[in-house]
Design an enzyme around this catalytic site. Structure first.
Site, PDB file in Angstrom:
ATOM      1  N   TRP A 277     -32.436   6.045 -23.950  1.00  0.00           N
ATOM      2  CA  TRP A 277     -31.644   5.557 -25.087  1.00  0.00           C
ATOM      3  C   TRP A 277     -31.712   6.480 -26.288  1.00  0.00           C
ATOM      4  CZ3 TRP A 277     -27.608   3.106 -24.200  1.00  0.00           C
ATOM      5  CH2 TRP A 277     -27.546   2.133 -23.188  1.00  0.00           C
TER       6      TRP A 277
ATOM      7  N   LYS B 161     -30.446  -8.331 -25.607  1.00  0.00           N
ATOM      8  CA  LYS B 161     -31.771  -8.265 -25.009  1.00  0.00           C
ATOM      9  C   LYS B 161     -32.619  -9.441 -25.503  1.00  0.00           C
ATOM     10  CE  LYS B 161     -30.239  -4.324 -23.485  1.00  0.00           C
ATOM     11  NZ  LYS B 161     -30.452  -2.953 -23.903  1.00  0.00           N
TER      12      LYS B 161
ATOM     13  N   ASP C 230     -33.886   2.275 -33.394  1.00  0.00           N
ATOM     14  CA  ASP C 230     -33.169   1.463 -32.403  1.00  0.00           C
ATOM     15  C   ASP C 230     -34.171   0.469 -31.829  1.00  0.00           C
ATOM     16  OD1 ASP C 230     -31.938   0.329 -30.241  1.00  0.00           O
ATOM     17  OD2 ASP C 230     -31.348   2.218 -29.286  1.00  0.00           O
TER      18      ASP C 230
HETATM   19  C1  LIG Z   1     -29.507  -1.807 -24.175  1.00  0.00           C
HETATM   20  C2  LIG Z   1     -29.872  -0.781 -25.152  1.00  0.00           C
HETATM   21  C3  LIG Z   1     -28.894  -0.020 -25.835  1.00  0.00           C
HETATM   22  C4  LIG Z   1     -27.420  -0.174 -25.557  1.00  0.00           C
HETATM   23  O1  LIG Z   1     -26.927  -1.326 -26.073  1.00  0.00           O
HETATM   24  P1  LIG Z   1     -25.346  -1.623 -26.108  1.00  0.00           P
HETATM   25  O2  LIG Z   1     -25.298  -2.835 -26.965  1.00  0.00           O
HETATM   26  O3  LIG Z   1     -24.923  -1.849 -24.699  1.00  0.00           O
HETATM   27  O4  LIG Z   1     -24.658  -0.454 -26.705  1.00  0.00           O
HETATM   28  C5  LIG Z   1     -29.308   0.897 -26.773  1.00  0.00           C
HETATM   29  N1  LIG Z   1     -30.611   1.076 -27.046  1.00  0.00           N
HETATM   30  C6  LIG Z   1     -31.571   0.371 -26.426  1.00  0.00           C
HETATM   31  C7  LIG Z   1     -32.991   0.599 -26.782  1.00  0.00           C
HETATM   32  C8  LIG Z   1     -31.231  -0.569 -25.459  1.00  0.00           C
HETATM   33  O5  LIG Z   1     -32.187  -1.279 -24.836  1.00  0.00           O
END
Ligand SMILES: *Cc1c(COP(=O)(O)O)cnc(C)c1O
Length: 358
Positions: free
Chosen positions: A101, A194, A170
């Site tokens: 990511w 998540k 993030d």
């Molecule tokens: C799932 C995830 C993403 C992507 O998320 P989207 O909402 O599908 O763009 C980005 N960063 C992390 C750490 C993730 O777990």
């Protein structure tokens, strides 16, 4: 029958919350309509939007210095919007590349700002998190971006960063799993699917000072400051996802808040890691202090058994244990909504599987 859902995302939502949604989906609070059929400009909707924001602020103890936004487009949209907003502060930004990511975030940012990769574990195929002490900050970067919990690899950084830079994180797969010192960050973002609620929503916590430094020549929809002025209703927000997220925040509050979930989440993770460490049949090679509490990756020593493992676990109602295609092996994502019992059942199954096939 609902199973134990170990999906990485979209992920399990507390059953209590789904029940509530089910009970009020046809008609919300004597309004004569479902909540998904009304304008976000109605009092009915804006009250629940306001309340969910207040609950989120309370849960995370977010200071006045920071704004909370509920936006469309997920985390990917965020890691593209960040360099767009802040490439006017400086021509460079620092990125820590610790897994899939954060790598994606760096690759997208490169199109909008000069990216300095200040630490990377890519050479070891992301088997560890770059040691915090070794991050080589540049002098003049607009911000430092990192991802404290790499969802695919199951590696994490557990120390909170403390340096005088605009820190952008993030936190998609770790937000609300434990208390967090928000004031240390200029921007925190998380896709909802998540640990917050249904997909289609991203939650952003942004320092107002940082927000005011941003590029003002962009289309409004790409500017944090414009979203803030419009209370996250510049255009139609993802009303259903936001509504369900609000219910998840209430559930967190009545369960005992983030202290409660921190204890529970650690307990669940320890249970699984202890078993993995005690067995030669299953492997997890990540250093103990860098293991994710939320996404636990493991391999079967005999990879030929992967298919059988997935079939048999599914027949025991243990669902979605397959690791990400880029990483392989297995992954158990155990966000807040996964009860201790689900992890106990998983460990029990893994023991039985080991004795049958080991
Ligand atoms: C799932 C995830 C993403 C992507 O998320 P989207 O909402 O599908 O763009 C980005 N960063 C992390 C750490 C993730 O777990």
């Amino acid at each position: 029958m609902r199973g134990w859902n170990f999906s990485a995302g979209p992920a399990a939502i507390p059953e209590e919350v789904i029940q509530e949604v089910k009970n009020e989906l046809l008609e919300f609070k004597d309004s004569g309509t479902s909540i998904i059929e009304v304008s976000h400009r109605t009092d009915l909707y804006s009250e629940l939007a306001f309340e969910s924001k207040q609950d989120f602020i309370e849960i995370l103890n977010i200071p006045e210095s920071h704004e909370v936004l509920f936006l469309q487009g997920g985390a990917t949209h965020q890691f593209s919007m960040i360099p767009l907003n802040f490439n006017n502060i400086a021509s460079n930004a620092d990125y820590v590349v610790s897994g899939t990511w954060s790598k994606k975030a760096a690759v997208e940012a490169e199109k909008l700002i000069n990216v300095n990769v200040i630490a990377s574990s890519e050479i070891s195929n992301f088997s560890n998190f770059p040691q915090y002490e070794e991050w080589k900050f540049s002098n003049d970067s607009a911000y430092v971006h990192f991802c404290p919990n790499e969802t695919m690899q199951g590696i994490a950084m557990h120390e909170a960063p403390n340096f005088k830079k605009h820190i952008v994180a993030d936190m998609t797969s770790v937000i609300l799993s434990e208390p967090l010192d928000v004031k240390d960050y200029s921007l925190i973002y998380a896709g909802a699917q998540k640990n917050i609620g249904p997909a289609g929503l991203a939650v952003v916590i942004i320092s107002k000072d940082f927000m005011n430094l941003a590029n003002k020549d962009l289309p409004k929809i790409l500017q944090y400051a414009e979203h803030s002025k419009a209370d996250s209703m510049l255009n139609t927000p993802p009303t259903f996802s936001w509504y369900v997220a609000g219910k998840v925040f209430k559930w967190i509050k009545r369960s005992g808040g983030l202290e409660y979930f921190q204890k529970l989440n650690r307990k669940k993770a320890e249970l699984l890691y202890e078993y993995l460490d005690s067995s030669d049949f299953y492997l997890n090679k990540i250093e103990k202090n860098q293991r994710s509490i939320m996404n636990i990756t493991f391999n079967l020593a005999n990879e030929h058994l992967n298919g059988t493992f997935l079939e048999e676990s599914k027949s025991k109602n243990l669902l979605n244990l397959k690791g990400h295609a880029l990483v392989g092996g297995m992954r158990a994502s155990i966000y807040n909504a996964m009860p201790l019992e689900g992890v106990e059942q998983l460990v029990q199954f893994m023991k039985e599987f080991e004795s049958k096939h080991g």
